[in-house]
Design a protein around this motif. Structure first.
Motif, PDB file in Angstrom:
ATOM      1  N   GLY A 275     -15.918  -1.690  57.644  1.00  0.00           N
ATOM      2  CA  GLY A 275     -15.872  -0.240  57.703  1.00  0.00           C
ATOM      3  C   GLY A 275     -15.407   0.346  56.383  1.00  0.00           C
ATOM      4  N   GLU A 276     -15.778   1.610  56.167  1.00  0.00           N
ATOM      5  CA  GLU A 276     -15.370   2.325  54.956  1.00  0.00           C
ATOM      6  C   GLU A 276     -15.099   3.777  55.311  1.00  0.00           C
ATOM      7  OE1 GLU A 276     -17.171   3.720  50.626  1.00  0.00           O
ATOM      8  OE2 GLU A 276     -18.405   2.548  52.000  1.00  0.00           O
ATOM      9  N   VAL A 277     -13.889   4.239  55.009  1.00  0.00           N
ATOM     10  CA  VAL A 277     -13.524   5.631  55.256  1.00  0.00           C
ATOM     11  C   VAL A 277     -12.753   6.149  54.043  1.00  0.00           C
ATOM     12  CG1 VAL A 277     -13.410   5.340  57.766  1.00  0.00           C
ATOM     13  CG2 VAL A 277     -11.339   5.069  56.392  1.00  0.00           C
ATOM     14  N   PRO A 278     -12.679   7.457  53.863  1.00  0.00           N
ATOM     15  CA  PRO A 278     -11.881   7.991  52.759  1.00  0.00           C
ATOM     16  C   PRO A 278     -10.424   7.532  52.860  1.00  0.00           C
ATOM     17  CG  PRO A 278     -13.302   9.693  53.664  1.00  0.00           C
ATOM     18  CD  PRO A 278     -13.412   8.513  54.594  1.00  0.00           C
ATOM     19  N   PRO A 279      -9.826   7.083  51.763  1.00  0.00           N
ATOM     20  CA  PRO A 279      -8.463   6.543  51.797  1.00  0.00           C
ATOM     21  C   PRO A 279      -7.425   7.511  52.359  1.00  0.00           C
ATOM     22  CG  PRO A 279      -9.517   6.020  49.707  1.00  0.00           C
ATOM     23  CD  PRO A 279     -10.439   6.952  50.420  1.00  0.00           C
ATOM     24  N   ARG A 280      -7.682   8.820  52.278  1.00  0.00           N
ATOM     25  CA  ARG A 280      -6.678   9.788  52.748  1.00  0.00           C
ATOM     26  C   ARG A 280      -6.413   9.670  54.246  1.00  0.00           C
ATOM     27  NH1 ARG A 280     -11.421  12.650  51.976  1.00  0.00           N
ATOM     28  NH2 ARG A 280     -12.194  13.893  53.755  1.00  0.00           N
ATOM     29  N   TYR A 281      -7.320   9.010  54.982  1.00  0.00           N
ATOM     30  CA  TYR A 281      -7.133   8.877  56.425  1.00  0.00           C
ATOM     31  C   TYR A 281      -6.293   7.659  56.803  1.00  0.00           C
ATOM     32  CZ  TYR A 281     -10.827  12.366  57.171  1.00  0.00           C
ATOM     33  OH  TYR A 281     -11.573  13.515  57.184  1.00  0.00           O
ATOM     34  N   LEU A 282      -6.041   6.760  55.866  1.00  0.00           N
ATOM     35  CA  LEU A 282      -5.487   5.456  56.193  1.00  0.00           C
ATOM     36  C   LEU A 282      -3.976   5.390  55.990  1.00  0.00           C
ATOM     37  CD1 LEU A 282      -8.213   3.198  54.561  1.00  0.00           C
ATOM     38  CD2 LEU A 282      -7.940   3.698  56.999  1.00  0.00           C
ATOM     39  N   VAL A 283      -3.322   4.711  56.932  1.00  0.00           N
ATOM     40  CA  VAL A 283      -1.905   4.398  56.781  1.00  0.00           C
ATOM     41  C   VAL A 283      -1.727   3.268  55.779  1.00  0.00           C
ATOM     42  CG1 VAL A 283       0.126   3.497  57.971  1.00  0.00           C
ATOM     43  CG2 VAL A 283      -1.318   5.190  59.105  1.00  0.00           C
ATOM     44  N   SER A 284      -2.584   2.261  55.884  1.00  0.00           N
ATOM     45  CA  SER A 284      -2.505   1.100  54.998  1.00  0.00           C
ATOM     46  C   SER A 284      -3.842   0.945  54.281  1.00  0.00           C
ATOM     47  CB  SER A 284      -2.190  -0.160  55.809  1.00  0.00           C
ATOM     48  OG  SER A 284      -2.161  -1.297  54.987  1.00  0.00           O
ATOM     49  N   LYS A 285      -3.797   0.602  52.995  1.00  0.00           N
ATOM     50  CA  LYS A 285      -5.017   0.500  52.180  1.00  0.00           C
ATOM     51  C   LYS A 285      -5.048  -0.866  51.495  1.00  0.00           C
ATOM     52  CE  LYS A 285      -4.452   5.430  51.154  1.00  0.00           C
ATOM     53  NZ  LYS A 285      -3.131   5.535  51.784  1.00  0.00           N
ATOM     54  N   PRO A 286      -5.284  -1.937  52.262  1.00  0.00           N
ATOM     55  CA  PRO A 286      -5.144  -3.279  51.689  1.00  0.00           C
ATOM     56  C   PRO A 286      -6.269  -3.696  50.757  1.00  0.00           C
ATOM     57  CG  PRO A 286      -5.906  -3.409  53.964  1.00  0.00           C
ATOM     58  CD  PRO A 286      -5.602  -1.966  53.702  1.00  0.00           C
ATOM     59  N   TRP A 287      -7.391  -2.954  50.710  1.00  0.00           N
ATOM     60  CA  TRP A 287      -8.528  -3.416  49.919  1.00  0.00           C
ATOM     61  C   TRP A 287      -8.710  -2.618  48.627  1.00  0.00           C
ATOM     62  CZ3 TRP A 287     -13.115  -4.768  53.666  1.00  0.00           C
ATOM     63  CH2 TRP A 287     -12.692  -5.784  54.533  1.00  0.00           C
ATOM     64  N   LEU A 288      -7.713  -1.896  48.209  1.00  0.00           N
ATOM     65  CA  LEU A 288      -7.765  -1.177  46.939  1.00  0.00           C
ATOM     66  C   LEU A 288      -8.964  -0.229  46.876  1.00  0.00           C
ATOM     67  CD1 LEU A 288      -6.775  -4.071  44.502  1.00  0.00           C
ATOM     68  CD2 LEU A 288      -5.295  -2.352  45.553  1.00  0.00           C
ATOM     69  N   ASN A 289      -9.338   0.294  48.038  1.00  0.00           N
ATOM     70  CA  ASN A 289     -10.348   1.363  48.111  1.00  0.00           C
ATOM     71  C   ASN A 289     -11.731   0.938  47.610  1.00  0.00           C
ATOM     72  OD1 ASN A 289      -8.177   2.912  48.953  1.00  0.00           O
ATOM     73  ND2 ASN A 289      -7.753   3.639  46.884  1.00  0.00           N
ATOM     74  N   LEU A 290     -12.093  -0.320  47.809  1.00  0.00           N
ATOM     75  CA  LEU A 290     -13.436  -0.768  47.453  1.00  0.00           C
ATOM     76  C   LEU A 290     -14.475  -0.075  48.322  1.00  0.00           C
ATOM     77  CD1 LEU A 290     -13.097  -4.633  46.991  1.00  0.00           C
ATOM     78  CD2 LEU A 290     -13.414  -2.929  45.217  1.00  0.00           C
ATOM     79  N   ARG A 291     -15.609   0.262  47.746  1.00  0.00           N
ATOM     80  CA  ARG A 291     -16.723   0.799  48.500  1.00  0.00           C
ATOM     81  C   ARG A 291     -17.420  -0.326  49.252  1.00  0.00           C
ATOM     82  NH1 ARG A 291     -18.491   5.902  47.243  1.00  0.00           N
ATOM     83  NH2 ARG A 291     -19.513   5.589  49.260  1.00  0.00           N
ATOM     84  N   TYR A 292     -18.153   0.038  50.324  1.00  0.00           N
ATOM     85  CA  TYR A 292     -18.781  -0.997  51.148  1.00  0.00           C
ATOM     86  C   TYR A 292     -19.779  -1.832  50.362  1.00  0.00           C
ATOM     87  CZ  TYR A 292     -21.575  -3.434  54.552  1.00  0.00           C
ATOM     88  OH  TYR A 292     -22.242  -4.421  55.238  1.00  0.00           O
ATOM     89  N   ASP A 293     -20.568  -1.219  49.484  1.00  0.00           N
ATOM     90  CA  ASP A 293     -21.558  -1.994  48.746  1.00  0.00           C
ATOM     91  C   ASP A 293     -20.893  -3.046  47.859  1.00  0.00           C
ATOM     92  OD1 ASP A 293     -20.520  -0.089  47.022  1.00  0.00           O
ATOM     93  OD2 ASP A 293     -22.444   0.392  46.089  1.00  0.00           O
ATOM     94  N   GLN A 294     -19.673  -2.768  47.395  1.00  0.00           N
ATOM     95  CA  GLN A 294     -18.940  -3.760  46.609  1.00  0.00           C
ATOM     96  C   GLN A 294     -18.481  -4.913  47.493  1.00  0.00           C
ATOM     97  OE1 GLN A 294     -16.230  -0.550  45.123  1.00  0.00           O
ATOM     98  NE2 GLN A 294     -16.493  -1.570  43.156  1.00  0.00           N
ATOM     99  N   VAL A 295     -18.010  -4.595  48.691  1.00  0.00           N
ATOM    100  CA  VAL A 295     -17.597  -5.645  49.635  1.00  0.00           C
ATOM    101  C   VAL A 295     -18.794  -6.502  50.026  1.00  0.00           C
ATOM    102  CG1 VAL A 295     -16.601  -6.089  51.914  1.00  0.00           C
ATOM    103  CG2 VAL A 295     -15.693  -4.229  50.507  1.00  0.00           C
ATOM    104  N   LEU A 296     -19.924  -5.861  50.302  1.00  0.00           N
ATOM    105  CA  LEU A 296     -21.131  -6.605  50.669  1.00  0.00           C
ATOM    106  C   LEU A 296     -21.552  -7.551  49.549  1.00  0.00           C
ATOM    107  CD1 LEU A 296     -23.519  -7.186  52.517  1.00  0.00           C
ATOM    108  CD2 LEU A 296     -24.644  -5.146  51.590  1.00  0.00           C
ATOM    109  N   ALA A 297     -21.488  -7.084  48.320  1.00  0.00           N
ATOM    110  CA  ALA A 297     -21.863  -7.946  47.189  1.00  0.00           C
ATOM    111  C   ALA A 297     -20.956  -9.170  47.113  1.00  0.00           C
ATOM    112  CB  ALA A 297     -21.805  -7.148  45.888  1.00  0.00           C
ATOM    113  N   LEU A 298     -19.673  -8.990  47.367  1.00  0.00           N
ATOM    114  CA  LEU A 298     -18.738 -10.118  47.354  1.00  0.00           C
ATOM    115  C   LEU A 298     -19.036 -11.105  48.482  1.00  0.00           C
ATOM    116  CD1 LEU A 298     -15.438  -8.168  46.583  1.00  0.00           C
ATOM    117  CD2 LEU A 298     -16.625  -9.746  45.042  1.00  0.00           C
ATOM    118  N   ILE A 299     -19.396 -10.590  49.665  1.00  0.00           N
ATOM    119  CA  ILE A 299     -19.747 -11.461  50.785  1.00  0.00           C
ATOM    120  C   ILE A 299     -21.001 -12.265  50.456  1.00  0.00           C
ATOM    121  CG2 ILE A 299     -20.591 -11.475  53.176  1.00  0.00           C
ATOM    122  CD1 ILE A 299     -18.698  -9.082  53.686  1.00  0.00           C
ATOM    123  N   GLU A 300     -22.007 -11.611  49.888  1.00  0.00           N
ATOM    124  CA  GLU A 300     -23.251 -12.323  49.571  1.00  0.00           C
ATOM    125  C   GLU A 300     -23.013 -13.365  48.472  1.00  0.00           C
ATOM    126  OE1 GLU A 300     -27.069 -10.706  50.405  1.00  0.00           O
ATOM    127  OE2 GLU A 300     -26.323  -8.697  49.906  1.00  0.00           O
TER     128      GLU A 300
END
Length: 320
Positions: A275-300
């Motif tokens: 999932g990806e949401v604007p950081p302002r909504y989150l209590v905890s931000k463990p992924w340093l605000n990476l965008r989903y396409d960046q996460v997908l590239a790392l998974i691939e």
């Protein structure tokens, strides 16, 4: 070449759309002013402890606007951002989009289908808000309009009743299983949404979810890592006792999700890994605000490094 017919190491949503529609199709989100039975008191109040729908809604999605206006504004937005898209699916996204009388549902769906450029609809809802009456109406609606595609997406979230009860989901997994099977029996493509990291679930429990859902007639799945949103009941619980929660680090999540899809039926299409949401909504931000396409590239990239693919262990288990 993998079982789904291309060289990506998982059965991707973009390839599914290309097979189904012959090219890129963009989803246009809609907030049509629905509620949920665990919000309005029918079965509970307060909603799911993790839920904050406005975190996912695009800026043009406002229930005070008509369905047509939201779609037209959404198409204008996406034409600027994704110029390759020529066709669109109206995505009834916010809350439970089958939770109204059938005649009111039909009116809203017809309004969406009447907008030029819309070739079908996606309906996000809860498993306990799917009935034969609703599916009969949708089947009639689809074939009246030259077989418009209609896709049902169900928020399953977890296959464990103890988890569903803890997050105030208001239904058990048997209800989700029946809804998936009923939707499939009417010939509709059915998607399931799942959250990884809900309190009380171990890594082994989450991995076993792949074995359970692989036997269901799901067309697509959407996975989300647990994100704790401000102003939710879960945020209160997390702040009071953070040790009770497992928030994945990025590296741990990548390894986990690859372990998971190795066990997943390769016929199931993966819409999203995270999932990806604007950081302002989150209590905890463990992924340093990476965008989903960046996460997908790392998974691939990691799939390549591990020389593995969706269904590798599932297919291996079938050979015995």
């Amino acid at each position: 070449m993998f079982p789904w017919g291309d060289n990506r190491r998982f059965n991707s949503y973009s390839s599914y759309f290309a097979r189904e529609f012959g090219g890129r199709v963009q989803k246009i989100s809609i907030d049509a002013g629905f509620s949920c039975p665990n919000r309005d008191g029918k079965i509970s109040t307060g909603g799911c402890t993790f839920c904050r729908n406005d975190a996912f809604n695009p800026s043009y999605c406002r229930p005070e606007k008509s369905v047509r206006q939201q779609i037209e504004e959404g198409i204008e937005f996406h034409q600027r951002r994704y110029r390759r898209a020529k066709s669109y699916l109206a995505y009834f996204q916010a809350y439970s989009n089958t939770y109204k009388p059938v005649d009111e549902l039909e009116r809203l769906y017809r309004e969406a289908l009447s907008v030029p450029g819309i070739i079908g609809i996606i309906i996000g809802t809860r498993p306990d808000c799917i009935t034969s009456e609703i599916l009969e109406m949708l089947k009639t609606l689809s074939y009246q309009r030259s077989a418009y595609p209609i896709i049902i997406e169900l928020g399953v979230e977890s296959v464990y009743d103890s988890t569903l009860q803890r997050v105030n989901r208001g239904h058990d997994f048997a209800t989700a299983k029946r809804a998936i099977e009923l939707t499939h029996s009417y010939g509709f493509h059915c998607g399931g949404h799942f959250i990884f990291g809900l309190p009380g679930e171990t890594r082994d429990m989450m991995l076993h979810t792949a074995d359970i859902i692989s036997d269901l007639p799901l067309t697509t799945v959407k996975f989300h890592q647990l994100q704790i949103f401000k102003d939710t009941k879960m945020a209160e619980e997390y702040l009071a006792n953070p040790a009770d929660f497992h928030l994945f680090s990025l590296d741990d999540y990548i390894e986990f999700v690859i372990d998971f899809i190795e066990r997943l039926n390769p016929n199931i299409v993966i819409e999203r890994f995270a999932g990806e949401v604007p950081p302002r909504y989150l209590v905890s931000k463990p992924w340093l605000n990476l965008r989903y396409d960046q996460v997908l590239a790392l998974i691939e990239k990691r799939l390549e490094e591990r020389n593995t693919f969706q269904g590798k262990k599932y297919l291996s288990s079938l050979s015995y």
